[in-house]
Design an enzyme around this catalytic site. Structure first.
Site, PDB file in Angstrom:
ATOM      1  CB  CYS A 136      42.395  44.715  44.211  1.00 18.75           C
ATOM      2  SG  CYS A 136      41.362  44.030  45.514  1.00 18.75           S
ATOM      3  CG  HIS A 158      45.588  43.687  47.711  1.00 19.78           C
ATOM      4  ND1 HIS A 158      44.375  43.499  47.089  1.00 19.78           N
ATOM      5  CD2 HIS A 158      46.470  42.853  47.092  1.00 19.78           C
ATOM      6  CE1 HIS A 158      44.527  42.589  46.113  1.00 19.78           C
ATOM      7  NE2 HIS A 158      45.771  42.182  46.100  1.00 19.78           N
ATOM      8  CG  HIS A 193      41.390  43.103  49.452  1.00 22.79           C
ATOM      9  ND1 HIS A 193      41.894  44.329  49.096  1.00 22.79           N
ATOM     10  CD2 HIS A 193      40.874  43.257  50.706  1.00 22.79           C
ATOM     11  CE1 HIS A 193      41.680  45.191  50.087  1.00 22.79           C
ATOM     12  NE2 HIS A 193      41.067  44.559  51.075  1.00 22.79           N
ATOM     13  CG  HIS A 245      37.009  38.763  50.389  1.00 21.70           C
ATOM     14  ND1 HIS A 245      38.140  38.371  49.689  1.00 21.70           N
ATOM     15  CD2 HIS A 245      35.979  38.066  49.844  1.00 21.70           C
ATOM     16  CE1 HIS A 245      37.793  37.493  48.758  1.00 21.70           C
ATOM     17  NE2 HIS A 245      36.487  37.280  48.834  1.00 21.70           N
TER      18      HIS A 245
HETATM   19 ZN   LIG Z   1      42.679  44.659  47.292  1.00 19.88          ZN
END
Ligand SMILES: [Zn+2]
Ligand SMILES: [Zn+2]
Ligand SMILES: [Zn+2]
Length: 353
Positions: A52, A115, A166, A168
């Site tokens: 990732c 994550h 992930h 964000h």
């Molecule tokens: Zn991640």
């Protein structure tokens, strides 16, 4: 005639922020089938994914390495849609072919090193850290003399185009005022000059008196399905106090914002027991240095899901060509969201089920 008598037959509702109509068709809920079936997304993500580009310590697409961050992490998007050093060329052949230069800064905000933990399952202090990052980004980007608008938003889920699971969000700072905030500003201004009060303060007072579109609230914030909602489970998050931007929140209000963000997204996840996809973002006052007493900060959640984790609403046909349209009424959507338990379905013990 009472407004609610209209709610069982096709009607249209006025959106006073965008000053446009939405068509509501409650009778269409009888249809046996609606929407497209999507494959449910994989539920189990690892806490850390070596592949990732947002996880701590990992390499990003253009060779930068993420630090071993422990809370939030903000960086300039490696594939930014806008550039801060675009040449400032003014070009116009005719008013029918008008183009203007656009400068901007696009940033990514990783909500936490985990994550696998999104807003609904972050501890409150983790969400508080995200709010602190949003506030400092709004202030530092907004302070740049050429930045006139800062958009903080989150696209959650592949259905909304999020390229990485992930958790964000993004921040886009623009030299211009984008279309929707520009429309809202005109509406706030016109309302203030004709009524001598705030459009959203007055609207919130009405909604609290009715109660039927309220989803949840705390001492500082209310989440409701707006009277004019377009998306099936669209919500509007409003502070009870009249504020124009997030840095005006008191320390207690920041805590209460973390609380309401968590409770709202838990309700969403529990609705269809899935990682509920949405686009959400805050509309704050422009950052051109002007004073905006008419602006009332708010956040919109626009989720595409209609009936289950796999059935999605599309904006096509009449909606693309004419006006948006919805089937489930905002009152029914609010009632469904209101009934939902605030313990996340992945965190329930067998006793709570
Ligand atoms: Zn991640
Ligand atoms: Zn207000
Ligand atoms: Zn708005």
């Amino acid at each position: 005639m009472n407004l609610s008598q209209l709610f069982h037959t096709p009607h249209r509702r006025w959106n006073p922020l965008l000053r446009e109509w939405v068509v509501v068709s409650p009778q269409r809920n009888q249809r046996p089938w609606l929407g497209k079936v999507e494959e449910p997304p994989a539920i189990h993500q690892p806490a850390y994914d070596p592949g990732c580009y947002l996880c701590p310590g990992n390499e990003r697409a253009r060779g930068a390495h993420n630090p071993a961050y422990t809370q939030t992490f903000v960086f300039d998007n490696d594939y930014a849609a806008l550039l801060s050093d675009s040449p400032q060329i003014a070009a116009a052949e005719s008013e029918l072919m008008l183009a203007r230069p656009e400068r901007g800064i696009c940033r990514v905000v990783c909500f936490s090193p985990r994550h696998d933990v999104a807003i609904p399952r972050l501890p409150l202090d983790g969400i508080h850290a995200v709010i602190d990052a949003w506030v400092s980004q709004f202030q530092s980007l907004g302070a740049l003399d050429w930045v006139n608008h800062v958009q903080i938003f989150e696209n959650r889920g592949a259905l909304m185009g999020a390229s990485n699971p992930h958790p964000h969000g993004q921040i886009w700072a623009n030299g211009s005022l984008p279309n929707i905030p520009e429309k809202e500003l005109a509406s706030f201004r016109e309302y203030r000059s004709s009524k001598k009060s705030c459009l959203l303060c007055d609207y919130l007072r009405l909604e609290l008196a009715h109660g039927e579109r309220i989803v949840c609230q705390n001492d500082a914030f209310v989440v409701l399905v707006p009277f004019w909602a377009v998306w099936p489970f669209e919500t509007l998050l409003l502070p009870k106090r009249h504020l124009a931007a997030m840095h005006e929140l008191s320390p207690l209000e920041r805590e209460l914002l973390a609380d309401i963000l968590r409770r709202t997204t838990i309700r969403y996840d529990n609705l269809f027991e899935t990682a509920f996809p949405y686009s959400m973002g805050f509309h704050q006052r422009p950052t051109d240095g002007g004073s905006y007493p008419e602006w009332h900060i708010h956040a919109h959640y626009f989720p595409p899901l209609l009936r289950s984790a796999t059935i999605q609403k599309f904006m096509v046909g009449f909606e693309l060509l004419d006006s948006p349209q919805r089937d489930i009424t905002p009152e029914d959507a609010a009632a469904r969201l209101r009934e939902i338990n605030e313990v996340h379905y992945l965190d329930r013990t067998s006793m709570q089920q």
